[in-house]
Write an enzyme that holds these catalytic residues in place. Structure first.
Site, PDB file in Angstrom:
ATOM      1  CB  SER A 152      -0.881  -0.008   1.250  1.00  0.00           C
ATOM      2  OG  SER A 152      -1.519   1.230   1.444  1.00  0.00           O
ATOM      3  CE1 TYR A 165      -4.339  -2.814   4.951  1.00  0.00           C
ATOM      4  CE2 TYR A 165      -3.485  -0.748   4.067  1.00  0.00           C
ATOM      5  CZ  TYR A 165      -3.987  -2.023   3.866  1.00  0.00           C
ATOM      6  OH  TYR A 165      -4.120  -2.509   2.596  1.00  0.00           O
TER       7      TYR A 165
END
Length: 259
Positions: A152, A165
């Site tokens: 990501s 995350y």
């Protein structure tokens, strides 16, 4: 970059996809099958995996396989047994797409709940670690194997409120880089993909006010996913590649990319 591959680029390949029941994992499974691969669908919801299975068969793809497994509770032995089953049924494994991920809760660092942190690390990091550790010996036996992780933008540069995350994705990229270095003299190519902001349930949960229709669909970003599994991508190794190049680090459009 041109990610064109031949229509049967994955013919004869056996590729495992985690989180194959919906979103990017579902589309990757469909795309791999459309290019000739026998796909192993791994996920925790059998009904979703069966729907993907049926869709692949209806499209004339090779008959896939289903492995119902919840990465939250899976043990090292579960993964070792799974690899034995794959080798016994198919004889080889040529690719793994680590797609399954948990988002956790977006909140200030001081407010991160320990259980939420543990759950995200269990699925995004430890599950991928244990599964990969079990699968590398089988991947090494392939003539042309691929191991693809999912990262990501927040796995490159930390961002406020994305702590759990982001930390998991930094770990994911580190795992990819270590493996790529260790396997550089083998026939296993190791890379990661940052899908960018994509029309998925995870994205919607992170940005509930966003107009999802303005985002790329999972199908839109598939050329890279197929390329990294195909012979055409054999020279790519040890990289984290953006499926949407405009989302390069430092660009404003990356500011709302949760991958």
């Amino acid at each position: 970059m041109d990610y064109h591959v031949s229509s049967d680029a994955l013919k004869g390949k056996v590729i495992l996809v985690t989180g194959a029941g919906d979103g990017i994992g579902r589309q990757a499974a469909l795309s791999y099958a459309a290019h000739g691969a026998t796909v192993i669908l791994l996920g925790r919801t059998v009904s979703k995996l069966e729907a993907v299975f049926d869709e692949i068969e209806a499209a004339g793809g090779p008959t896939p396989a289903i492995i119902p497994l919840d990465l939250m509770g899976a043990t090292k032995q579960n993964y070792l047994d799974m690899v034995d089953t794959i080798e016994g049924q198919f004889g080889h494994l040529d690719g793994v797409l680590h797609n399954a991920s948990l988002l956790g809760v977006l909140c200030p660092f001081e407010q991160i709940d320990e259980k939420t942190f543990d759950d995200v690390m269990q699925v995004n990091v430890k599950g991928a670690f244990l599964m990969t550790q079990a699968m590398v010996p089988l991947l090494r036996k392939s003539d042309d194997a691929r191991l693809v992780f999912t990262s990501s933008t927040v796995g490159h540069m930390g961002r406020a409120f994305w702590g759990t995350y982001a930390i998991s994705k930094f770990a994911t990229e580190g795992m990819m880089q270590v493996l790529a270095d260790e396997l550089s003299d083998t026939r296993v190519r190791v890379n990661a993909i940052n899908p960018g902001g994509t029309r998925t349930k995870m994205r919607a949960s992170a940005f509930p006010a966003e107009d999802g229709n303005l985002l790329k669909t999972p199908a839109d970003i598939m050329p890279l996913y197929v390329y990294l599994m195909a012979p055409e991508g054999k020279d790519v190794h040890g990289q984290c590649i953006y499926a949407q190049p405009k989302l390069a680090p430092g660009e404003q459009t990356a500011s709302k990319d949760e991958g």
